[in-house]
Design an enzyme around this catalytic site. Structure first.
Site, PDB file in Angstrom:
ATOM      1  N   HIS A 276       0.819  -1.248   0.108  1.00 28.39           N
ATOM      2  CA  HIS A 276       0.019   0.002   0.259  1.00 28.39           C
ATOM      3  C   HIS A 276       0.917   1.238   0.133  1.00 28.39           C
ATOM      4  O   HIS A 276       0.540   2.222  -0.917  1.00 28.39           O
ATOM      5  CB  HIS A 276      -0.877  -0.012   1.238  1.00 28.39           C
ATOM      6  CG  HIS A 276      -1.736   1.108   1.423  1.00 28.39           C
ATOM      7  ND1 HIS A 276      -2.950   0.930   0.970  1.00 28.39           N
ATOM      8  CD2 HIS A 276      -1.651   2.353   1.962  1.00 28.39           C
ATOM      9  CE1 HIS A 276      -3.735   2.357   1.385  1.00 28.39           C
ATOM     10  NE2 HIS A 276      -2.717   3.191   1.845  1.00 28.39           N
ATOM     11  N   GLU A 277       1.857   1.446   0.947  1.00 34.74           N
ATOM     12  CA  GLU A 277       2.586   2.267   1.080  1.00 34.74           C
ATOM     13  C   GLU A 277       3.649   2.680  -0.350  1.00 34.74           C
ATOM     14  O   GLU A 277       3.979   3.692  -0.522  1.00 34.74           O
ATOM     15  CB  GLU A 277       3.493   2.533   2.188  1.00 34.74           C
ATOM     16  CG  GLU A 277       2.669   2.486   3.778  1.00 34.74           C
ATOM     17  CD  GLU A 277       1.907   3.507   3.716  1.00 34.74           C
ATOM     18  OE1 GLU A 277       2.195   4.800   3.160  1.00 34.74           O
ATOM     19  OE2 GLU A 277       0.529   3.827   4.104  1.00 34.74           O
TER      20      GLU A 277
ATOM     21  N   HIS B 128       1.651   4.389  -3.015  1.00 33.88           N
ATOM     22  CA  HIS B 128       1.640   5.794  -2.874  1.00 33.88           C
ATOM     23  C   HIS B 128       3.078   6.411  -3.328  1.00 33.88           C
ATOM     24  O   HIS B 128       2.814   7.302  -4.072  1.00 33.88           O
ATOM     25  CB  HIS B 128       1.736   5.965  -1.240  1.00 33.88           C
ATOM     26  CG  HIS B 128       0.350   5.862  -0.886  1.00 33.88           C
ATOM     27  ND1 HIS B 128      -0.919   6.401  -1.669  1.00 33.88           N
ATOM     28  CD2 HIS B 128      -0.245   5.313   0.267  1.00 33.88           C
ATOM     29  CE1 HIS B 128      -1.976   5.924  -0.759  1.00 33.88           C
ATOM     30  NE2 HIS B 128      -1.657   5.622   0.395  1.00 33.88           N
TER      31      HIS B 128
END
Length: 210
Positions: free
Chosen positions: A27-28, A31
């Site tokens: 997820h990070e 980003h």
């Protein structure tokens, strides 16, 4: 004193921990990849373009995740002034990359479960359990993060749509929203609110795979 240890499903925990770490790290990472693609090199300079969980885990947020099923990773810092697009659009795209990454991992997990069940991948109950956990956590992360409350990703999408003064008012109360999220998550209210969205995302993934 240690009686609570006997109530822990250690086998489930064995698969839950890596599934959670993979979901959060990916997820990070996404980003950071989105910000980089839009022209901001800040995530790369800070070492966030990595699947190494140590670069993404927040000690307190990780502990909260395992204790209360509510937690957080270290936010990926970006400089919207470096974006090739408008600041609002760039922030919205970077925010959306997180939940979309979880949906991609959920889709990958569902396909792996399908291949295991059909015999294309050697049948192994441990693999099946792991991918089931990975599917579960990624669906839940996607649903949770698109809620339109700061500091969640969905709020950045809302901020890109609404007028500037409303966006400023929204983000002017981030600490209050954070406190409410912790309170409502630990008491189970967020889970009840999210359940229809989680069910729909499960249905969506299932339609693509099965």
């Amino acid at each position: 004193m240690f009686d609570f240890l006997s109530n822990i499903n250690w086998l489930e925990l064995l698969f839950a921990v890596p599934a959670l770490i993979i979901a959060l790290s990916f997820h990070e990472l996404c980003h950071g990849l989105a910000a980089t693609a839009l022209g901001d090199d800040t995530p790369r300079l800070q070492g966030r373009i990595s699947l190494n969980p140590l670069r993404h885990m927040d000690p307190v947020g990780t502990l909260m995740l395992f204790l209360f099923r509510f937690g957080w990773a270290k936010p990926v810092e970006v400089n919207p002034l470096n974006f090739k697009v408008s600041r609002k659009l760039g922030m919205a795209l970077v925010a959306l990359a997180g939940p979309l990454s979880n949906l991609l991992l959920a889709l990958f997990s569902a396909y792996c479960m399908k291949f295991i069940s059909s015999g294309l991948i050697p049948s192994n109950p441990y693999f099946l359990t792991f991918f089931n956990m990975l599917l579960l956590y990624n669906i839940c992360f996607a649903a949770f993060n698109i809620l339109p409350l700061p500091p969640l990703d969905g709020s950045k999408v809302v901020a890109a749509i609404v007028p500037e003064n409303i966006a400023d008012m929204l983000y002017g109360n981030t600490q209050l929203y954070m406190l409410l999220l912790v309170l409502f998550t630990t008491t189970g209210y967020v889970s009840k609110f999210m359940q229809p969205l989680v069910d729909w995302l499960y249905y969506f993934v299932s339609m693509l795979v099965f």
